[in-house]
Enzyme design. Sequence first.
Site, PDB file in Angstrom:
ATOM      1  N   GLY A   1       0.818  -1.215   0.000  1.00 21.15           N
ATOM      2  CA  GLY A   1       0.000   0.000   0.000  1.00 21.15           C
ATOM      3  C   GLY A   1       0.851   1.263   0.000  1.00 21.15           C
TER       4      GLY A   1
ATOM      5  CG  HIS B   1       3.219   0.884  -5.567  1.00 24.77           C
ATOM      6  ND1 HIS B   1       3.369   1.906  -4.654  1.00 24.77           N
ATOM      7  CD2 HIS B   1       3.842  -0.193  -5.034  1.00 24.77           C
ATOM      8  CE1 HIS B   1       4.057   1.467  -3.617  1.00 24.77           C
ATOM      9  NE2 HIS B   1       4.355   0.212  -3.821  1.00 24.77           N
TER      10      HIS B   1
ATOM     11  CD  GLN C   1       7.712  -7.235   3.799  1.00 24.12           C
ATOM     12  OE1 GLN C   1       6.890  -8.017   3.334  1.00 24.12           O
ATOM     13  NE2 GLN C   1       8.352  -6.356   3.037  1.00 24.12           N
TER      14      GLN C   1
ATOM     15  CD  GLN D   1      16.710  -1.722 -11.825  1.00 25.99           C
ATOM     16  OE1 GLN D   1      16.349  -1.521 -12.979  1.00 25.99           O
ATOM     17  NE2 GLN D   1      17.741  -1.086 -11.275  1.00 25.99           N
TER      18      GLN D   1
ATOM     19  CG  ASP E   1      11.988  -3.034  -3.105  1.00 26.05           C
ATOM     20  OD1 ASP E   1      12.527  -2.470  -2.145  1.00 26.05           O
ATOM     21  OD2 ASP E   1      10.848  -2.732  -3.512  1.00 26.05           O
TER      22      ASP E   1
ATOM     23  CG  MET F   1       8.649   7.876  -7.493  1.00 22.83           C
ATOM     24  SD  MET F   1       7.193   7.815  -8.533  1.00 22.83           S
ATOM     25  CE  MET F   1       7.458   9.315  -9.470  1.00 22.83           C
TER      26      MET F   1
ATOM     27  CB  SER G   1       5.540   3.423   0.501  1.00 27.34           C
ATOM     28  OG  SER G   1       5.054   2.694  -0.598  1.00 27.34           O
TER      29      SER G   1
HETATM   30  O1  PAF Z   1       8.115  -4.736  -1.953  1.00 29.74           O
HETATM   31  C1  PAF Z   1       7.143  -4.760  -1.178  1.00 29.74           C
HETATM   32  O2  PAF Z   1       6.309  -3.865  -1.105  1.00 29.74           O
HETATM   33  C2  PAF Z   1       6.995  -5.970  -0.263  1.00 29.74           C
HETATM   34  O3  PAF Z   1       8.212  -6.446   0.161  1.00 29.74           O
HETATM   35  C3  PAF Z   1       6.145  -7.098  -0.878  1.00 29.74           C
HETATM   36  C4  PAF Z   1       6.813  -7.695  -2.103  1.00 29.74           C
HETATM   37  C5  PAF Z   1       4.765  -6.567  -1.254  1.00 29.74           C
HETATM   38  C6  PAF Z   1       5.948  -8.214   0.145  1.00 29.74           C
HETATM   39  O4  PAF Z   1       5.304  -7.751   1.281  1.00 29.74           O
END
Ligand code: PAF
Length: 283
Positions: A32, A38, A62, A151, A153, A187, A189
């Site tokens: 979100g 996104h 996580q 990319q 991440d 960019m 969140s």
């Molecule tokens: O990259 C993210 O936003 C998160 O690590 C993911 C892949 C949605 C898993 O929670």
Amino acid sequence: MKIFQTVVELQKHLLEINQLGQRTIGFVPTMGALHQGHLSLIDAARKESDYTVCSIFVNPTQFNDPEDFKRYPIQIDRDLEMLLEAKCDVAFVPNVEEIYPHGTLAKVDIDLGFIGTTLEAAHRPGHFEGVLQVVKRLLDIVQPDKLFLGQKDYQQCMVLQRLVQHCQLPVEVVICPTLREPDGLAMSSRNVRLSAEERSAAVKLSKALNAIREHIQQTPLDELLSEQQAMLSADPLISVEYLVVVHGETLEPVDTYKQTVPLTALVAAKVGPVRLIDNLILT
Ligand code: PAF
């Protein structure tokens, strides 16, 4: 756009969609606080598949830092509006019990090798275990044909490619380019949590990566990294966790530039209280 909160409702709907004819499902997992980055994944999913599913789930397993979890931005109504506007077909918005009906203890047992010990893995112990756990569960629920990842991440993309290979999941991983603000900031969140001063400082992360790309052919790598590290550290708002150039496919350290070796520069730093990451593929 359909919105589902439960696994049963979502799967019933996807079965119906499938029965209408063979449709490829593109899946965009998110936590979100959506932004244009996104939406570019939703766009890619719409172009490359017949039906687009986006999940919004802030996965507690996580977050290695409980404070980071508490402060993770949540703006579900705005997210749903953005997905509607982006013509996403399905938003899946489960709660923790839907995703982890038997609790959060069972992890996905995959030996990630070196990529499971370096960079993000070293600085955020347990982070990738949580990512593997939630993405495996989401893939089992949605059963998409294509999985769309950003990319930005970089290491997460590698980890999830390993997941797909290891479990022999019938899903294609599609990695989409990082979207940037006009001044170059990747960019994220987390950017909404930056104060005006921190926002100005944050752009230095992409500046450091760009400087590395610009000079890597002429300047010895250790010198270049020290210069850019010093540039970042001179800003009192920035605290660098790592700034490295590594082998782009293994994340193993490299000490010299060779045109034939794939290289990626990666950075992680706290800007004020906000942890940001970025990367640039160099060769
Ligand atoms: O990259 C993210 O936003 C998160 O690590 C993911 C892949 C949605 C898993 O929670």
